[in-house]
Enzyme design. Structure first.
Site, mmCIF file in Angstrom:
data_model
loop_
_atom_site.group_PDB
_atom_site.id
_atom_site.type_symbol
_atom_site.label_atom_id
_atom_site.label_comp_id
_atom_site.label_asym_id
_atom_site.label_seq_id
_atom_site.Cartn_x
_atom_site.Cartn_y
_atom_site.Cartn_z
ATOM 1 C CG ASP A 38 -18.193 -3.412 7.199
ATOM 2 O OD1 ASP A 38 -18.018 -2.296 7.718
ATOM 3 O OD2 ASP A 38 -18.280 -3.573 5.980
ATOM 4 C CD GLU A 68 -10.713 -4.656 1.745
ATOM 5 O OE1 GLU A 68 -10.626 -5.653 0.990
ATOM 6 O OE2 GLU A 68 -11.797 -4.212 2.165
HETATM 7 C C1 2M8 Z 1 -16.018 -2.118 3.736
HETATM 8 O O1 2M8 Z 1 -17.429 -2.004 3.806
HETATM 9 C C2 2M8 Z 1 -18.322 -2.208 2.710
HETATM 10 C C3 2M8 Z 1 -19.738 -1.897 3.201
HETATM 11 O O2 2M8 Z 1 -19.858 -0.560 3.570
HETATM 12 C C4 2M8 Z 1 -18.304 -3.608 2.133
HETATM 13 O O3 2M8 Z 1 -17.760 -4.536 2.742
HETATM 14 O O4 2M8 Z 1 -18.849 -3.778 1.037
HETATM 15 C C5 2M8 Z 1 -15.457 -1.633 5.097
HETATM 16 O O5 2M8 Z 1 -14.109 -2.003 5.245
HETATM 17 C C6 2M8 Z 1 -15.611 -0.113 5.214
HETATM 18 O O6 2M8 Z 1 -15.000 0.359 6.376
HETATM 19 C C7 2M8 Z 1 -15.040 0.603 3.993
HETATM 20 O O7 2M8 Z 1 -15.334 1.963 4.081
HETATM 21 C C8 2M8 Z 1 -15.601 0.029 2.682
HETATM 22 C C9 2M8 Z 1 -14.898 0.590 1.452
HETATM 23 O O8 2M8 Z 1 -13.502 0.482 1.579
HETATM 24 O O9 2M8 Z 1 -15.461 -1.404 2.656
#
Ligand code: 2M8
Length: 415
Positions: free
Chosen positions: A157, A391
Site C-alpha cells: 500500500d 505483520e
Molecule cells: C493491508 O492493506 C489494507 C488495505 O487493503 C489496510 O491497510 O487496511 C496490506 O498489507 C495488504 O497487502 C493486506 O492484504 C491487508 C490485509 O492483511 O492489509
C-alpha cells in the site's frame, strides 16, 4: 512449551471467524484476496480440507464480471474498519478493486497436496473468469502487462513507489475528506500510512466508484495507472499455473492460451520493467509515462514469475546480497536500505514482510539459488521465534511491528 509449528496452527485456528481465516481480528477483521491464498497454502501442512474451504469462500465473493475483490466483508465483524462496505458502494459485500492474483497458484498447490480433481475442475471456472477479467480490463492494449488502479491493489500500500503519484494527486484534489482513522488504534501511527496516503486512497476510491469499478471507464479515467513489478510477476506465474491446471483437467486449447499469456508477460516484464543500467526491475507509471526508480523488494518476486535469464538473475542477486541495499541480518527489507525513502519501521516503506519472503524463497529455489533461499528462510524462522507472528519486522534489529498474531506470517513455519 509448544513448538513454532504448533503455535502457528493455533494462531490460524484463533483467526478463524467461523467461515474463514481473517488476517488479524483486531486490525483486519474481513477477508483479503492474497491473504486468503497464503492462508490456504499454510493450511496445507495440516488441514488440506480447510484450505479448500478458504479458496471456496474467496470465490464465493467473485463478481459476475469475473473480478475477485480485494476485500470480502464479513457480516459478523466489527464495522469500524474503514472504508467499509457502504463506503465502497458496490451493492455487494465487497470492495471493487482486486489484489495480487495469487489464486491460481494457491489452487494448484491445494490440488498437488490433495489430488482432488473435482476441486480443481470447480475452481477452474472461477480462475478462468478472473484471468479474463484482468486481461480485458487491466491490459486493454494486449501488451502483456496488467495495470493497477489503486495502491491497495498492489498489496504494498504505502510503498515509496506511490509517493510521487500521491503528491501529484493531492495537488489536483487537495480537499479529500478521510473519516476518523481506526487503523492506528492498535498499531502505532508511525508504523502506518500517513494522512496524506489515506487522502490518496480515499480520493481514488471515490473516483473509481464514480466510474463503476470494473468497466473500461475506470481504466480510462483513473489518474493513477501503474504497471507494478510484484503484481505482474504474480500474474505471470498465475498464468503458468493456470495452464497446468487447464491441461490437468483436459482443457488443452485453453491451456495453450494461458501459456501464451504467461510467455507474453515474461517478455513484457523484461522489455518494459527492466532497467539495464541499474540491473533492476522498476514499476512504470502509465500516466507520467516513466519508470519509478526506487528499489523495492518487489523486484525479487520476479524469481517467482518464471526462470530468469542468467544475466538478469545475477544482477538481481548482486542487489540482494548488497549490505547497503537489501542484505540485512533479519531478512529482506521492503525498500532498499540506502534509498532516501527507506523507513525501517513504517509498513511497506522498509520493514521485512514474511509473505514476500515466501514468494521470493519459492522463486529462488525454482531458479536454482538454494543458498540464497536458505538464508532468507533462516531469517523468517528467527523472526517468528524471537518476536512471534507479527505483520512486519524492523530489518535493522528484527523487532516485531504492526499487528500481532498475523495469519500469513505462519507461512514461515508451515510451508
Ligand atoms: C493491508 O492493506 C489494507 C488495505 O487493503 C489496510 O491497510 O487496511 C496490506 O498489507 C495488504 O497487502 C493486506 O492484504 C491487508 C490485509 O492483511 O492489509
Amino acid at each position: 512449551m509448544s513448538t513454532l509449528k504448533e503455535q502457528a496452527i493455533e494462531l490460524l485456528e484463533q483467526n478463524f471467524n467461523g467461515s474463514y481465516i481473517v488476517p488479524s481480528h483486531s486490525q483486519y477483521p474481513h477477508m483479503w484476496l492474497w491473504d486468503t491464498c497464503f492462508h490456504a497454502i499454510a493450511l496445507l501442512s495440516h488441514q488440506p480440507e480447510r484450505a479448500k474451504n478458504e479458496l471456496g469462500q474467496l470465490f464465493a465473493g467473485q463478481w459476475e464480471s469475473g473480478l475477485i475483490p480485494h476485500i470480502r466483508f464479513a457480516e459478523s465483524a466489527d464495522k469500524n474498519y474503514r472504508p467499509n462496505n457502504d463506503d465502497w458502494g458496490t451493492d455487494r459485500p465487497s470492495s471493487g478493486i482486486t489484489q495480487p492474483p495469487v489464486c491460481a497458484t494457491a489452487v494448484l498447490k491445494v490440488y498437488e497436496a490433495t489430488d482432488d480433481i473435482k476441486f480443481l475442475i470447480d475452481c477452474y471456472y472461477n480462475l478462468s473468469r478472473y484471468h479474463r477479467w484482468l486481461k480485458e480490463l487491466r491490459d486493454p492494449t494486449d501488451c502483456g502487462l496488467v495495470a493497477i488502479l489503486h495502491p491497495w491493489e498492489s498489496g504494498t500500500d504505502n510503498s515509496p513507489i506511490f509517493t510521487a503519484a500521491r503528491d501529484h494527486f493531492l495537488t489536483t484534489y487537495p480537499d479529500i475528506d478521510v473519516p476518523p482513522r481506526v487503523d492506528r488504534n492498535n498499531v502505532s501511527g508511525d508504523q502506518r500510512p500517513t494522512d496524506g496516503d489515506y487522502q490518496f486512497y480515499w480520493g481514488l476510491l471515490k473516483l473509481l466508484r464514480d466510474n463503476s469499478w470494473d468497466t473500461s471507464a475506470a481504466y480510462e479515467h483513473c489518474p493513477f495507472v501503474m504497471w507494478d513489478v510484484l503484481f505482474n510477476s504474480i500474474w505471470c506465474r498465475a498464468n503458468k499455473d493456470l495452464a497446468l491446471i487447464a491441461s490437468t483437467i483436459g482443457e488443452e486449447a485453453e491451456s495453450k492460451l494461458w501459456h501464451d499469456w504467461h510467455r507474453q508477460t515474461c517478455s513484457a516484464i523484461s522489455a518494459q520493467l527492466w532497467d539495464p543500467a541499474d540491473g533492476f526491475f522498476y514499476p512504470f507509471d502509465l500516466r507520467k509515462q516513466q519508470h519509478v526508480r526506487i528499489k523495492t523488494s518487489s523486484a525479487f518476486v520476479s524469481f517467482f514469475a518464471t526462470t530468469l535469464s542468467n544475466s538478469t538473475g545475477e544482477s538481481l542477486i548482486k542487489h540482494l546480497e548488497d549490505p547497503d541495499e537489501f542484505l540485512s541480518d533479519h531478512g529482506l527489507p521492503s525498500t532498499a536500505m540506502n534509498a532516501e525513502a527507506f523507513q525501517p519501521t513504517c509498513y511497506w516503506q522498509g520493514p521485512v514482510w514474511l509473505n514476500i519472503h515466501w514468494l521470493v524463497i519459492q522463486g529462488l529455489i525454482e531458479n536454482g539459488l538454494q543458498s540464497n533461499a536458505d538464508r532468507l528462510q533462516r531469517c523468517s524462522l528467527q523472526l517468528v521465534a524471537n518476536e512471534g507472528f507479527r505483520e512486519y519486522y524492523d530489518p535493522r534489529n528484527g523487532q516485531g511491528l504492526g499487528a500481532s498474531n498475523f495469519s500469513w506470517s505462519t507461512l514461515s513455519v508451515l510451508s
